[in-house]
Scaffold this active site. Structure first.
Site, PDB file in Angstrom:
ATOM      1  N   GLY A  19     -33.549 -42.533 -21.158  1.00 59.17           N
ATOM      2  CA  GLY A  19     -32.484 -41.810 -21.388  1.00 59.17           C
ATOM      3  C   GLY A  19     -32.501 -41.586 -22.894  1.00 59.17           C
ATOM      4  CG  PHE A  20     -29.152 -39.190 -24.841  1.00 63.13           C
ATOM      5  CD1 PHE A  20     -30.013 -38.061 -25.502  1.00 63.13           C
ATOM      6  CD2 PHE A  20     -28.693 -38.817 -23.636  1.00 63.13           C
ATOM      7  CE1 PHE A  20     -29.699 -36.537 -25.143  1.00 63.13           C
ATOM      8  CE2 PHE A  20     -28.425 -37.437 -23.074  1.00 63.13           C
ATOM      9  CZ  PHE A  20     -28.990 -36.333 -23.901  1.00 63.13           C
ATOM     10  CB  VAL A  85     -35.502 -52.912 -14.179  1.00 59.99           C
ATOM     11  CG1 VAL A  85     -35.215 -54.346 -14.676  1.00 59.99           C
ATOM     12  CG2 VAL A  85     -36.783 -52.373 -15.032  1.00 59.99           C
ATOM     13  CD  GLU A 177     -18.392 -29.574 -20.703  1.00 62.25           C
ATOM     14  OE1 GLU A 177     -18.555 -29.618 -21.985  1.00 62.25           O
ATOM     15  OE2 GLU A 177     -19.178 -30.510 -19.861  1.00 62.25           O
ATOM     16  CG  ASP A 306     -23.308 -44.082 -21.744  1.00 69.37           C
ATOM     17  OD1 ASP A 306     -23.066 -44.167 -22.767  1.00 69.37           O
ATOM     18  OD2 ASP A 306     -23.485 -43.460 -20.796  1.00 69.37           O
TER      19      ASP A 306
HETATM   20  C1  LIG Z   1     -22.129 -35.380 -16.501  1.00 70.71           C
HETATM   21  C2  LIG Z   1     -22.038 -35.751 -18.044  1.00 70.71           C
HETATM   22  C3  LIG Z   1     -22.070 -35.120 -18.972  1.00 70.71           C
HETATM   23  C4  LIG Z   1     -21.984 -35.541 -20.311  1.00 70.71           C
HETATM   24  N1  LIG Z   1     -21.788 -34.861 -21.360  1.00 70.71           N
HETATM   25  C5  LIG Z   1     -21.969 -35.541 -22.557  1.00 70.71           C
HETATM   26  C6  LIG Z   1     -21.607 -34.504 -23.521  1.00 70.71           C
HETATM   27  O1  LIG Z   1     -21.405 -33.418 -23.683  1.00 70.71           O
HETATM   28  N2  LIG Z   1     -21.828 -34.973 -24.866  1.00 70.71           N
HETATM   29  C7  LIG Z   1     -22.297 -36.365 -25.049  1.00 70.71           C
HETATM   30  O2  LIG Z   1     -22.695 -37.037 -26.321  1.00 70.71           O
HETATM   31  N3  LIG Z   1     -22.534 -37.093 -24.287  1.00 70.71           N
HETATM   32  C8  LIG Z   1     -22.206 -36.625 -22.832  1.00 70.71           C
HETATM   33  N4  LIG Z   1     -22.434 -37.444 -21.749  1.00 70.71           N
HETATM   34  C9  LIG Z   1     -22.981 -38.811 -21.963  1.00 70.71           C
HETATM   35  C10 LIG Z   1     -24.171 -39.113 -22.556  1.00 70.71           C
HETATM   36  O3  LIG Z   1     -24.879 -38.516 -21.483  1.00 70.71           O
HETATM   37  C11 LIG Z   1     -24.652 -40.603 -22.440  1.00 70.71           C
HETATM   38  O4  LIG Z   1     -23.840 -41.085 -23.196  1.00 70.71           O
HETATM   39  C12 LIG Z   1     -26.082 -40.993 -22.692  1.00 70.71           C
HETATM   40  O5  LIG Z   1     -26.766 -40.456 -21.834  1.00 70.71           O
HETATM   41  C13 LIG Z   1     -26.317 -42.505 -22.787  1.00 70.71           C
HETATM   42  O6  LIG Z   1     -27.755 -42.738 -23.038  1.00 70.71           O
HETATM   43  P1  LIG Z   1     -28.413 -43.881 -22.481  1.00 70.71           P
HETATM   44  O7  LIG Z   1     -29.574 -44.042 -22.831  1.00 70.71           O
HETATM   45  O8  LIG Z   1     -27.274 -45.252 -22.628  1.00 70.71           O
HETATM   46  O9  LIG Z   1     -28.263 -43.968 -20.914  1.00 70.71           O
HETATM   47  P2  LIG Z   1     -28.992 -42.537 -20.245  1.00 70.71           P
HETATM   48  O10 LIG Z   1     -29.362 -41.396 -21.060  1.00 70.71           O
HETATM   49  O11 LIG Z   1     -28.103 -42.544 -18.977  1.00 70.71           O
HETATM   50  O12 LIG Z   1     -30.500 -43.193 -19.587  1.00 70.71           O
HETATM   51  C14 LIG Z   1     -30.534 -44.111 -18.720  1.00 70.71           C
HETATM   52  C15 LIG Z   1     -32.024 -44.338 -18.039  1.00 70.71           C
HETATM   53  O13 LIG Z   1     -32.148 -45.755 -17.594  1.00 70.71           O
HETATM   54  C16 LIG Z   1     -32.776 -45.168 -16.422  1.00 70.71           C
HETATM   55  N5  LIG Z   1     -32.399 -46.576 -15.301  1.00 70.71           N
HETATM   56  C17 LIG Z   1     -31.125 -46.947 -15.029  1.00 70.71           C
HETATM   57  N6  LIG Z   1     -31.279 -47.825 -14.419  1.00 70.71           N
HETATM   58  C18 LIG Z   1     -32.544 -48.207 -14.254  1.00 70.71           C
HETATM   59  C19 LIG Z   1     -33.194 -49.185 -13.507  1.00 70.71           C
HETATM   60  N7  LIG Z   1     -32.735 -50.240 -12.805  1.00 70.71           N
HETATM   61  N8  LIG Z   1     -34.694 -49.501 -13.819  1.00 70.71           N
HETATM   62  C20 LIG Z   1     -35.311 -48.299 -14.371  1.00 70.71           C
HETATM   63  N9  LIG Z   1     -34.663 -47.414 -15.025  1.00 70.71           N
HETATM   64  C21 LIG Z   1     -33.333 -47.245 -14.787  1.00 70.71           C
HETATM   65  C22 LIG Z   1     -32.142 -44.093 -15.608  1.00 70.71           C
HETATM   66  O14 LIG Z   1     -33.019 -43.569 -14.843  1.00 70.71           O
HETATM   67  C23 LIG Z   1     -31.864 -43.172 -17.003  1.00 70.71           C
HETATM   68  O15 LIG Z   1     -33.060 -42.378 -17.314  1.00 70.71           O
HETATM   69  C24 LIG Z   1     -22.520 -37.041 -20.598  1.00 70.71           C
HETATM   70  C25 LIG Z   1     -22.541 -37.800 -19.289  1.00 70.71           C
HETATM   71  C26 LIG Z   1     -22.566 -37.172 -18.215  1.00 70.71           C
HETATM   72  C27 LIG Z   1     -22.889 -38.103 -16.810  1.00 70.71           C
END
Ligand SMILES: Cc1cc2nc3c(=O)[nH]c(=O)nc-3n(C[C@H](O)[C@H](O)[C@H](O)COP(=O)(O)OP(=O)(O)OC[C@H]3O[C@@H](n4cnc5c(N)ncnc54)[C@H](O)[C@@H]3O)c2cc1C
Length: 427
Positions: A19-20, A85, A177, A306
């Site tokens: 993810g991000f 995982v 939204e 997150d």
């Molecule tokens: C509907 C929605 C709208 C949003 N709108 C906004 C916005 O407008 N602006 C903003 O800044 N933020 C927004 N967010 C929040 C933002 O998307 C998150 O804060 C961000 O994606 C967090 O990044 P991350 O890398 O922590 O997790 P994520 O981007 O969620 O990535 C986590 C990754 O881990 C993988 N994963 C999870 N569990 C496992 C496992 N057990 N094994 C292997 N892989 C795994 C998942 O498949 C995923 O690809 C929004 C979120 C949602 C759900």
């Protein structure tokens, strides 16, 4: 630096989650003398901020998601694995996958994100799906479109009314939204296409337990967002807690509302990384990390995005949004780089907040930059340009810009296909 697990002696960084946060870490590690493995249970990186546009038939799935393997194709030192995982052995420094295999690491970055939470009512999920993955968005899109199709055939006026009632629970940015866009879909896109029903009769009801919509914005912007939603035909119910969700509708406060489509946009729960690591977590299940984003007693394990609970040096909590996850990915990559060179890296992560953005509907948005705020058409343009800028690849930017141009000039939405399961069944 801990010993290297690679046969060629290279330090092995394992990143869980594309993810991000995870992807930013891998991008920022480019050019360093290390081997990287990125593991994700999905084969794609998802631009979640535009997920609601897939759910409301505005964009196609391929416009907001990209295969992780493709994004990293030029990085010879990076191996991409499609796998889930299930746990982490901290003492053996191994990640366990769902097929029973394990992967050894020298440094581990956990970036597994969060999912929606039902506050102890997981049994509501089948009736009120949340929005997190592409599958969630296509499920919601399917339910919305089928509700209109079924209403066109329905002869019982009471059930027809329920089919034309769309409830969104939670008035944060995603709920707002969704509500605004469903209202536009019903009032502007669909009316000319149905013969037996007037889709403009559809009710869109946004229910929020707190006293205002967009609670993370200033009170002025919240009030503006509420007025804008109401001008689009959305019924905003504030200070109402939903106490029941069934296939027939919702109960909130002293009201029972018959509705065929309910969408959950309230509450998040972090991935179970805290359990895998045996680390302390906060109420949302996020791992309480050290100021340098490592797990206490394990400087080789970072938790970001997150899944991490961390406060800025001024004591304010770092929000669960994409820029925070990306900044943490950048910080962790810089620490790994410093360590590979024999140093220690910065000991404190400092989050820089650029602002809050939310769109409400066609040419309606709010932006809170802290020192000043914007609303209306100007905010909407900035919101649109910012989102197009953050998409990956020229083709996607052009494609999304064209889709938006189409929607905003002709009110037509191109992704209205019902593809999963039986096109007659609601759930
Ligand atoms: C509907 C929605 C709208 C949003 N709108 C906004 C916005 O407008 N602006 C903003 O800044 N933020 C927004 N967010 C929040 C933002 O998307 C998150 O804060 C961000 O994606 C967090 O990044 P991350 O890398 O922590 O997790 P994520 O981007 O969620 O990535 C986590 C990754 O881990 C993988 N994963 C999870 N569990 C496992 C496992 N057990 N094994 C292997 N892989 C795994 C998942 O498949 C995923 O690809 C929004 C979120 C949602 C759900």
């Amino acid at each position: 630096m801990p010993e290297a697990t690679s046969p060629n002696g290279l330090h092995h960084v394992v990143v869980i989650g594309g993810g991000f946060g995870g992807l930013e870490t891998v991008h920022r590690l480019a050019g360093l003398p290390c081997r990287i493995t990125i593991i994700d249970r999905r084969n794609h990186h998802l631009f979640q901020p535009l997920l609601y546009q897939v759910a409301t038939a505005s964009l196609a799935t391929s416009e907001i998601a990209w295969p992780i393997r493709h994004l990293l194709r030029l990085r010879r030192e990076v191996t991409t694995l499609l796998a889930t995982v299930v746990s982490i052995d901290k003492s053996a420094r191994r990640v366990m996958l769902d097929d029973g295999s394990t992967i050894a690491y020298d440094t581990l970055v956990v970036a597994t994100g969060a999912r929606h939470a039902y506050f102890g009512h997981d049994d509501w999920e089948p009736f009120a799906p949340g929005l997190k993955m592409l599958e969630d968005a296509t499920t919601i899109r399917r339910r919305i479109l089928i509700a209109f199709e079924r209403a066109e055939r329905e002869t019982d006026p009471r059930w027809q009314e329920a089919l034309l009632t769309f409830v969104i629970i939670g008035a944060g940015p995603t709920g707002v939204e969704l509500a605004g866009t469903i209202a536009e879909l019903a009032h502007a896109t669909l009316p000319r296409e149905f013969r037996r029903i007037d889709t403009r009769r559809a009710r869109v009801v946004l229910i929020e337990g707190g006293p205002r919509v967009l609670a993370s914005f200033t009170e002025d912007l919240s009030a503006y967002a509420r007025k804008s939603l109401e001008s689009l035909g959305v019924e905003v119910e504030l200070g109402r807690v939903v106490t029941k969700c069934t296939s027939d509708g919702v109960v909130y406060g002293d009201k029972t509302l018959a509705a065929a489509t309910i969408i959950w946009a309230a509450g998040v729960q972090a991935s179970p990384a805290g359990e895998w690591l045996g680390a302390p977590v906060d109420r949302a299940g996020r791992v309480k990390v050290q100021p340098d984003l490592t797990v206490s007693g394990h400087p080789e394990i970072f938790v970001i995005g997150d899944t991490a609970s961390v406060t800025s040096p001024d004591g304010s909590p770092v929000p669960g949004i994409a820029p925070a996850a990306k900044q943490q990915g950048k910080f962790v990559a810089a620490t790994i780089k410093a360590r590979l060179k024999g140093g220690a890296g910065d000991s404190v992560f400092r989050y820089k907040h650029a602002g809050n953005l939310a769109t409400i509907g066609k040419r309606l948005a709010v932006i809170d930059f802290g020192r000043f705020q914007l609303r209306g058409a100007i905010a909407w343009w900035i919101w649109g340009i910012a989102h197009i800028y953050f998409l990956i690849g020229v083709r996607n930017r052009l494609s999304v810009a064209l889709s938006w141009l189409w929607i905003h000039t002709l009110s037509q939405r191109g992704s209205r296909l019902i593809t999963q399961g039986n096109a007659n069944r609601l759930q």
